[in-house]
Write a protein that holds these residues in place. Structure first.
Motif, PDB file in Angstrom:
ATOM      1  N   TYR A   1      46.595  38.831  37.309  1.00 57.76           N
ATOM      2  CA  TYR A   1      46.176  39.435  38.580  1.00 57.76           C
ATOM      3  C   TYR A   1      47.244  39.225  39.650  1.00 57.76           C
ATOM      4  O   TYR A   1      47.610  40.164  40.376  1.00 57.76           O
ATOM      5  CB  TYR A   1      44.849  38.818  39.028  1.00 57.76           C
ATOM      6  N   ASP A   2      47.759  37.997  39.752  1.00 56.84           N
ATOM      7  CA  ASP A   2      48.775  37.715  40.764  1.00 56.84           C
ATOM      8  C   ASP A   2      50.061  38.491  40.486  1.00 56.84           C
ATOM      9  O   ASP A   2      50.729  38.950  41.420  1.00 56.84           O
ATOM     10  CB  ASP A   2      49.079  36.217  40.812  1.00 56.84           C
ATOM     11  N   ALA A   3      50.420  38.634  39.207  1.00 57.97           N
ATOM     12  CA  ALA A   3      51.608  39.417  38.882  1.00 57.97           C
ATOM     13  C   ALA A   3      51.408  40.885  39.266  1.00 57.97           C
ATOM     14  O   ALA A   3      52.319  41.529  39.811  1.00 57.97           O
ATOM     15  CB  ALA A   3      51.923  39.298  37.392  1.00 57.97           C
ATOM     16  N   PHE A   4      50.214  41.406  38.992  1.00 64.27           N
ATOM     17  CA  PHE A   4      49.925  42.780  39.383  1.00 64.27           C
ATOM     18  C   PHE A   4      50.003  42.941  40.900  1.00 64.27           C
ATOM     19  O   PHE A   4      50.616  43.891  41.410  1.00 64.27           O
ATOM     20  CB  PHE A   4      48.548  43.202  38.891  1.00 64.27           C
ATOM     21  N   MET A   5      49.399  42.019  41.636  1.00 64.51           N
ATOM     22  CA  MET A   5      49.412  42.123  43.093  1.00 64.51           C
ATOM     23  C   MET A   5      50.824  41.977  43.644  1.00 64.51           C
ATOM     24  O   MET A   5      51.175  42.603  44.659  1.00 64.51           O
ATOM     25  CB  MET A   5      48.494  41.060  43.694  1.00 64.51           C
ATOM     26  N   TYR A   6      51.639  41.177  43.010  1.00 62.82           N
ATOM     27  CA  TYR A   6      53.024  40.989  43.458  1.00 62.82           C
ATOM     28  C   TYR A   6      53.837  42.262  43.260  1.00 62.82           C
ATOM     29  O   TYR A   6      54.606  42.671  44.139  1.00 62.82           O
ATOM     30  CB  TYR A   6      53.653  39.839  42.676  1.00 62.82           C
ATOM     31  N   LEU A   7      53.676  42.909  42.124  1.00 59.87           N
ATOM     32  CA  LEU A   7      54.507  44.061  41.792  1.00 59.87           C
ATOM     33  C   LEU A   7      53.923  45.394  42.253  1.00 59.87           C
ATOM     34  O   LEU A   7      54.645  46.392  42.332  1.00 59.87           O
ATOM     35  CB  LEU A   7      54.752  44.112  40.282  1.00 59.87           C
ATOM     36  N   ASP A   8      52.613  45.413  42.544  1.00 60.16           N
ATOM     37  CA  ASP A   8      51.998  46.673  42.972  1.00 60.16           C
ATOM     38  C   ASP A   8      51.037  46.426  44.133  1.00 60.16           C
ATOM     39  O   ASP A   8      51.320  46.805  45.262  1.00 60.16           O
ATOM     40  CB  ASP A   8      51.277  47.326  41.790  1.00 60.16           C
ATOM     41  N   GLY A   9      49.890  45.835  43.848  1.00 62.07           N
ATOM     42  CA  GLY A   9      48.946  45.497  44.913  1.00 62.07           C
ATOM     43  C   GLY A   9      48.059  46.633  45.371  1.00 62.07           C
ATOM     44  O   GLY A   9      47.276  46.463  46.312  1.00 62.07           O
ATOM     45  N   SER A  10      48.143  47.793  44.736  1.00 64.96           N
ATOM     46  CA  SER A  10      47.350  48.940  45.166  1.00 64.96           C
ATOM     47  C   SER A  10      45.886  48.758  44.774  1.00 64.96           C
ATOM     48  O   SER A  10      45.577  48.528  43.605  1.00 64.96           O
ATOM     49  CB  SER A  10      47.908  50.209  44.511  1.00 64.96           C
ATOM     50  N   TYR A  11      44.981  48.877  45.764  1.00 69.17           N
ATOM     51  CA  TYR A  11      43.565  48.764  45.444  1.00 69.17           C
ATOM     52  C   TYR A  11      43.111  49.925  44.569  1.00 69.17           C
ATOM     53  O   TYR A  11      42.301  49.755  43.662  1.00 69.17           O
ATOM     54  CB  TYR A  11      42.704  48.704  46.702  1.00 69.17           C
ATOM     55  N   ALA A  12      43.645  51.111  44.824  1.00 72.05           N
ATOM     56  CA  ALA A  12      43.254  52.279  44.020  1.00 72.05           C
ATOM     57  C   ALA A  12      43.604  52.055  42.555  1.00 72.05           C
ATOM     58  O   ALA A  12      42.797  52.343  41.658  1.00 72.05           O
ATOM     59  CB  ALA A  12      43.947  53.531  44.546  1.00 72.05           C
ATOM     60  N   ARG A  13      44.787  51.511  42.286  1.00 75.64           N
ATOM     61  CA  ARG A  13      45.162  51.249  40.900  1.00 75.64           C
ATOM     62  C   ARG A  13      44.312  50.123  40.315  1.00 75.64           C
ATOM     63  O   ARG A  13      43.917  50.163  39.160  1.00 75.64           O
ATOM     64  CB  ARG A  13      46.652  50.903  40.793  1.00 75.64           C
ATOM     65  N   ARG A  14      44.049  49.101  41.118  1.00 79.10           N
ATOM     66  CA  ARG A  14      43.224  47.988  40.630  1.00 79.10           C
ATOM     67  C   ARG A  14      41.837  48.476  40.246  1.00 79.10           C
ATOM     68  O   ARG A  14      41.299  48.088  39.196  1.00 79.10           O
ATOM     69  CB  ARG A  14      43.115  46.891  41.704  1.00 79.10           C
ATOM     70  N   ALA A  15      41.236  49.342  41.071  1.00 80.57           N
ATOM     71  CA  ALA A  15      39.892  49.838  40.783  1.00 80.57           C
ATOM     72  C   ALA A  15      39.900  50.744  39.552  1.00 80.57           C
ATOM     73  O   ALA A  15      39.053  50.618  38.659  1.00 80.57           O
ATOM     74  CB  ALA A  15      39.345  50.586  41.996  1.00 80.57           C
ATOM     75  N   ARG A  16      40.865  51.651  39.494  1.00 79.21           N
ATOM     76  CA  ARG A  16      40.921  52.583  38.367  1.00 79.21           C
ATOM     77  C   ARG A  16      41.132  51.841  37.043  1.00 79.21           C
ATOM     78  O   ARG A  16      40.458  52.108  36.051  1.00 79.21           O
ATOM     79  CB  ARG A  16      42.043  53.591  38.587  1.00 79.21           C
ATOM     80  N   THR A  17      42.073  50.912  37.030  1.00 77.10           N
ATOM     81  CA  THR A  17      42.375  50.212  35.785  1.00 77.10           C
ATOM     82  C   THR A  17      41.253  49.255  35.391  1.00 77.10           C
ATOM     83  O   THR A  17      41.050  49.004  34.199  1.00 77.10           O
ATOM     84  CB  THR A  17      43.709  49.449  35.900  1.00 77.10           C
ATOM     85  N   ALA A  18      40.512  48.740  36.361  1.00 77.78           N
ATOM     86  CA  ALA A  18      39.371  47.880  36.028  1.00 77.78           C
ATOM     87  C   ALA A  18      38.288  48.673  35.302  1.00 77.78           C
ATOM     88  O   ALA A  18      37.698  48.198  34.324  1.00 77.78           O
ATOM     89  CB  ALA A  18      38.795  47.239  37.290  1.00 77.78           C
ATOM     90  N   VAL A  19      38.018  49.877  35.781  1.00 78.71           N
ATOM     91  CA  VAL A  19      37.035  50.733  35.116  1.00 78.71           C
ATOM     92  C   VAL A  19      37.509  51.082  33.708  1.00 78.71           C
ATOM     93  O   VAL A  19      36.744  51.040  32.739  1.00 78.71           O
ATOM     94  CB  VAL A  19      36.782  52.004  35.949  1.00 78.71           C
ATOM     95  N   LEU A  20      38.799  51.389  33.573  1.00 81.03           N
ATOM     96  CA  LEU A  20      39.341  51.701  32.252  1.00 81.03           C
ATOM     97  C   LEU A  20      39.270  50.484  31.320  1.00 81.03           C
ATOM     98  O   LEU A  20      38.970  50.627  30.130  1.00 81.03           O
ATOM     99  CB  LEU A  20      40.793  52.165  32.388  1.00 81.03           C
ATOM    100  N   ALA A  21      39.545  49.303  31.858  1.00 81.03           N
ATOM    101  CA  ALA A  21      39.480  48.088  31.036  1.00 81.03           C
ATOM    102  C   ALA A  21      38.073  47.882  30.491  1.00 81.03           C
ATOM    103  O   ALA A  21      37.893  47.551  29.311  1.00 81.03           O
ATOM    104  CB  ALA A  21      39.919  46.873  31.859  1.00 81.03           C
ATOM    105  N   SER A  22      37.068  48.093  31.335  1.00 85.34           N
ATOM    106  CA  SER A  22      35.683  47.975  30.878  1.00 85.34           C
ATOM    107  C   SER A  22      35.376  49.007  29.808  1.00 85.34           C
ATOM    108  O   SER A  22      34.734  48.701  28.792  1.00 85.34           O
ATOM    109  CB  SER A  22      34.721  48.159  32.056  1.00 85.34           C
ATOM    110  N   ALA A  23      35.854  50.225  30.030  1.00 87.15           N
ATOM    111  CA  ALA A  23      35.584  51.310  29.087  1.00 87.15           C
ATOM    112  C   ALA A  23      36.279  51.090  27.750  1.00 87.15           C
ATOM    113  O   ALA A  23      35.830  51.597  26.727  1.00 87.15           O
ATOM    114  CB  ALA A  23      36.022  52.640  29.696  1.00 87.15           C
TER     115      ALA A  23
END
Length: 304
Positions: A192-214
């Motif tokens: 999570y910290d690596a993702f936030m460091y290199l990107d940090g976009s909430y839109a990407r975090r939300a989209r990829t979280a839904v995909l991870a669940s799916a």
């Protein structure tokens, strides 16, 4: 990138510690096919956790290794290096368990090879270059951060669940899944910290979280069904559906609803993995794990 400055300046806390791979040793020779006595389906659900999911962890470690040259924050780089080392140890330990189950009649290798092929095709680097390479790296980090949320939650459940001892679960397998669960809790914030460091976009975090669940929920279902069908021990009595409901109600397996109930928590704008349950139980288990103690004693012998 959006998350770089906040991640680079994140404060140190007094209870932070270095994340590093541990020397562990498991002896699987006496482990039975159904290492949770009387729980055929539950055994195979646990098999998914420690035989199939590590294929995704391997891809995750490769993605983090690819990200490391882009991380200038020394603390985060140290955590990422420790994470990659821990995932490598997970892979080797679970491979030994897989080889043992294969040797006593459960065709695990065929399915794991198929999962490995699929993971590489879907979550590999695809040989991209330039901006496309960076965007795909960020996308994969977002996906893996979402998946790591679930593995951390399941890790907590494994540490806190007393039902395994009550049912007489084989001690080697119990130690394996709890050691792995404890390390999942320990390094729960790294991706999570690596993702936030290199990107940090909430839109990407939300989209990829839904995909991870799916992705994770059907993987559990399909993988469990495969192993249940390939189990060489004749099955009689309760149907798999009855076993699933019974095991869930008795706390032998984590509830499948976590793939729904955990998503809103992860999607909160102010969420951080450190807000999950306390880490002290995980660290205590890692300090006293039988496999970790054996590993430490072997490295302490003269001439080792």
């Amino acid at each position: 990138m959006a998350g770089t400055s906040s991640a680079a300046q994140r404060p140190y806390s007094a209870d932070e510690h270095a994340i590093s791979a541990r020397d562990v040793h498991f002896e699987f020779g006496d482990v039975p096919m159904h290492y949770i006595p009387g729980e055929v389906l539950a055994t195979h659900i646990v098999n998914v956790m420690h035989l199939v999911l590590p294929e995704g962890e391997r891809a995750m470690a490769q993605c983090l290794a690819e990200a490391m040259p882009l991380i200038d924050d020394a603390r985060l780089a140290e955590e990422v290096a420790g994470f990659v080392g821990q995932e490598s140890t997970h892979a080797s330990s679970h491979a030994a368990a897989r080889e043992h189950l294969q040797s006593i009649g459960l065709d695990v290798d065929t399915y794991v090879r198929a999962v490995s092929w699929l993971v590489d095709r879907v979550l590999g680097d695809h040989g991209l270059t330039g901006r496309a390479k960076r965007e795909w790296l960020n996308e994969r980090l977002g996906l893996f951060a979402g998946m790591e949320h679930y593995t951390a939650v399941i890790g907590e459940w494994l540490l806190e669940n007393p039902t395994f001892e009550e049912l007489g679960m084989d001690p080697t397998m119990l130690d394996l899944v709890r050691w792995h669960g404890a390390e999942e809790v320990e390094h729960r914030s790294v991706v999570y910290d690596a993702f936030m460091y290199l990107d940090g976009s909430y839109a990407r975090r939300a989209r990829t979280a839904v995909l991870a669940s799916a992705l994770l929920l059907p993987l559990f279902v399909v993988s469990t069904a495969y192993m249940y069908r390939r189990d060489p021990v004749p099955k009689s009595g309760r149907s798999w559906a009855t076993q699933f409901v019974s095991a869930t109600m008795r706390g032998v397996i984590p509830p499948a609803t976590i793939f729904l109930t955990e998503l809103p928590r992860y999607l909160r704008p102010g969420f951080h993995p450190s807000q999950l349950g306390p880490m002290d139980k995980a660290l205590r288990y890692l300090a006293h794990s039988p496999a970790a103690r054996v590993g430490r004693s072997s490295t302490d012998r003269p001439g080792q």
